[in-house]
Design a protein around this motif. Sequence first.
Motif, PDB file in Angstrom:
ATOM      1  N   CYS A  99      58.161  27.811  49.410  1.00  0.00           N
ATOM      2  CA  CYS A  99      58.399  28.186  48.017  1.00  0.00           C
ATOM      3  C   CYS A  99      58.087  27.035  47.076  1.00  0.00           C
ATOM      4  O   CYS A  99      57.547  27.237  45.997  1.00  0.00           O
TER       5      CYS A  99
ATOM      6  N   SER B  94      50.774  42.666  42.252  1.00  0.00           N
ATOM      7  CA  SER B  94      51.459  41.898  43.281  1.00  0.00           C
ATOM      8  C   SER B  94      52.885  42.392  43.422  1.00  0.00           C
ATOM      9  O   SER B  94      53.510  42.813  42.444  1.00  0.00           O
ATOM     10  N   THR B  95      53.395  42.329  44.629  1.00  0.00           N
ATOM     11  CA  THR B  95      54.788  42.724  44.852  1.00  0.00           C
ATOM     12  C   THR B  95      55.716  41.534  44.713  1.00  0.00           C
ATOM     13  O   THR B  95      56.920  41.693  44.666  1.00  0.00           O
ATOM     14  N   GLY B  96      55.171  40.341  44.636  1.00  0.00           N
ATOM     15  CA  GLY B  96      55.990  39.133  44.525  1.00  0.00           C
ATOM     16  C   GLY B  96      56.097  38.668  43.083  1.00  0.00           C
ATOM     17  O   GLY B  96      55.539  39.267  42.165  1.00  0.00           O
ATOM     18  N   ILE B  97      56.817  37.606  42.904  1.00  0.00           N
ATOM     19  CA  ILE B  97      56.983  37.009  41.578  1.00  0.00           C
ATOM     20  C   ILE B  97      55.817  36.068  41.326  1.00  0.00           C
ATOM     21  O   ILE B  97      55.473  35.258  42.166  1.00  0.00           O
ATOM     22  N   GLN B  98      55.215  36.205  40.156  1.00  0.00           N
ATOM     23  CA  GLN B  98      54.143  35.306  39.755  1.00  0.00           C
ATOM     24  C   GLN B  98      54.616  34.516  38.545  1.00  0.00           C
ATOM     25  O   GLN B  98      55.149  35.087  37.596  1.00  0.00           O
ATOM     26  N   PHE B  99      54.414  33.213  38.585  1.00  0.00           N
ATOM     27  CA  PHE B  99      54.833  32.349  37.494  1.00  0.00           C
ATOM     28  C   PHE B  99      53.630  31.951  36.657  1.00  0.00           C
ATOM     29  O   PHE B  99      52.589  31.591  37.183  1.00  0.00           O
TER      30      PHE B  99
END
Length: 158
Positions: free
Chosen positions: A17, A125-130
């Motif tokens: 991470c 996307s299924t994830g978190i993008q910053f």
Amino acid sequence: MRALARIISSGLLTIYCAGTFAASLEITPVTVELEASQNGQVFTLHNNGTEALSAQIRVYSWNQEDGDDQLTLTRDLIASPPIAQVAAGGEQIVRLVRAHPGGPAQEMAYRLFIDELPPPNAAPSTGIQFRFRYSVPVFLYAPGERGAPDTHWSLETH
């Protein structure tokens, strides 16, 4: 044994991470200064990542009232290009140009906001993008304002 497996999994997840969330955009210099005689200045966007990125650059006048920052979008200084494409491992020079020639009557302060933009054809996307926003201070000095700082010191013995 299960406790050891959890600790190792947790450690690996933390390392993964930390690398995932690391920003790949660097800006130099971290403070931009324009002398009264200068019509512009440059700064550089460096992309240390493995994918190309886009960034939007906007300029705000910056004042402080009662300890609070007051930001107002301005055209006193113009960033060129206002949207930059930076290749993976590459860099982009951005010019900051004064819209009005001649020095200001007093020091002026501005903030450059550099916002990372999502890729144009990014797949969902299924994830978190910053996406990061960077704030860079800019100072425009009045004639005769810059020079050696007026410092005084003395040494006394008792």
